[in-house]
Design an enzyme around this catalytic site. Structure first.
Site, short mmCIF file in Angstrom:
data_model
loop_
_atom_site.label_atom_id
_atom_site.label_comp_id
_atom_site.label_asym_id
_atom_site.label_seq_id
_atom_site.Cartn_x
_atom_site.Cartn_y
_atom_site.Cartn_z
N HIS A 154 19.59 -5.53 1.15
CA HIS A 154 19.22 -6.94 1.03
C HIS A 154 20.01 -7.86 1.97
CE1 HIS A 154 17.02 -10.17 -0.65
NE2 HIS A 154 16.94 -9.72 -1.90
N ASP A 178 -2.97 -1.08 1.43
CA ASP A 178 -3.84 0.09 1.37
C ASP A 178 -3.57 0.99 2.58
OD1 ASP A 178 -5.88 1.93 1.31
OD2 ASP A 178 -7.48 0.47 0.93
#
Ligand SMILES: *[C@@H]1O[C@H](CO)[C@@H](O)[C@H](O)[C@H]1NC(C)=O
Ligand SMILES: *[C@@H]1O[C@H](CO)[C@@H](O)[C@H](O)[C@H]1NC(C)=O
Length: 345
Positions: free
Chosen positions: A86, A322
């Site tokens: 992070h 996808d």
């Protein structure tokens, strides 16, 4: 599905080619004989999913940007796990990385000579676009450097919990709650009628509702609770920076309440008012007083408040990713099992 791995290397070339940088991204491929339908369902033991999450190789001096793991479930599906550091990138970027990889996979199947990524999926790395007249960069850098020992340049991850707490959490079961558009509309209308606030966002009703339910269920002993959440600033800075800016571009905002008020019948409205006030403040001005806010967020922990945080964002659109095999069945943020945050996806 086995093509995911070879395609990954073509994709990395495109991704790094776009920014002119080079770094290694470790990719682990494994196989599982767990029941795919169970691990991807809305109700699953937290511990079962941790096997699909890669660990980041990190020492005091060096860390990977992120680590990836693909776990295959023969004849039923696959899980992609991503562990970003992070300090290097925020949730928006790790999502961008996955979106770009998915794009490359589904395109390379049709056109192996794919040579570039579309602009919205191309990481933007120019730090100089951020104007910093207040010298916040220096202030934050100094603060982080001195947070864990003086001048501590370690890039190791924070241990967010004691081992004992981590073990308890590993026994927990995770549950997905779905709010459909009509639920959200109802919550918005209710909030508007109770508060008179004209513009109520999906984020604020979703988080206020989840938090009020969570506090009622958890009944923490602490007298006060706090909600800490991140705000994406890519569109809030002056000048506005590119949506595919690759790094961290976040501010944190804090809402504090008395526990009793949140536990009460109208707890949802109480939290919603707090969140809305913060969001309205953000609309009307460029970020300010960040040093003070940072210290206040820090002291919420030391003052013994039960601090709740939110991971993920419905804006990332993770359910639209996808790889050429259809949309994901389930998306989870595994780190919340340690931090006690809840996630919205
Ligand atoms: C520096 O911070 C890391 C974790 O961020 C910690 O493991 C290490 O002990 C710290 N070093 C010193 C000298 O305090
Ligand atoms: C990142 O944030 C920008 C601005 O809020 C948004 O337009 C973009 O869709 C986000 N990117 C991803 C991958 O979620």
């Amino acid at each position: 599905m086995r093509k995911l791995k070879p395609f990954f290397f073509s994709f990395l070339l495109l991704f790094y080619g776009a920014v002119g940088a080079h770094d290694s991204v470790p990719l682990t491929v494994s196989e599982s004989n767990e029941d795919f339908n169970h691990v991807s369902s809305d109700f699953c033991e937290a511990s079962k999913r941790h096997r699909f999450v890669p660990s980041l190789s990190v020492s005091d001096e060096k860390t990977s940007l992120l680590a990836l793991q693909i776990t295959f479930f023969p004849n039923s599906g696959f899980v992609i796990g991503i562990t970003p550091h992070h300090a290097a990138l925020d949730g928006n970027c790790s999502t961008l990385f996955l979106k770009a990889w998915a794009y490359a996979c589904s395109k390379i199947m049709q056109d192996p000579s794919l040579s570039s990524l579309p602009e919205n999926l191309t990481p933007f790395l120019d730090r100089s676009v951020i104007k910093d007249p207040e010298g916040l960069t220096q202030w934050f850098a100094d603060t982080w450097l001195n947070m864990n020992g003086p001048n501590n340049r370690s890039v190791k991850l924070w241990e967010t919990n004691s081992n004992e707490a981590a073990q308890i959490d590993m026994k927990s079961v995770k549950r997905v709650f779905k709010l459909n558009p009509s639920h959200i509309e109802k919550l918005k209308n209710y909030a508007k009628s109770k508060t008179g606030i004209v513009k109520v966002s999906t984020f604020s009703v979703t988080v206020a509702y989840s938090l009020s339910c969570l506090v009622k269920t958890e009944q923490p002993e602490n007298e006060n609770i706090a909600l800490l959440f991140s705000v994406d600033c890519r569109s809030r800075l002056e000048p506005v920076i590119c949506p595919s800016y690759f790094g961290n571009c976040l501010l944190t905002r804090l809402v504090s309440e008395e526990k009793e008020k949140v536990m009460a019948n109208e707890g949802f409205v109480t939290v919603l008012k707090g969140i809305s006030e913060v969001l309205i403040g953000l609309e009307s001005e460029v970020p300010n007083d960040e040093e003070k806010r940072f210290k206040k967020a820090e002291s919420a922990f030391s003052e013994g408040k039960r601090v709740y945080t939110v991971a993920g964002s419905t804006r990332f659109g993770v359910y639209g990713i996808d790889f050429g095999y259809g949309r994901p069945k389930n998306v989870d943020v595994a780190s919340v099992d340690k931090t006690g945050a809840f996630c919205t996806v």
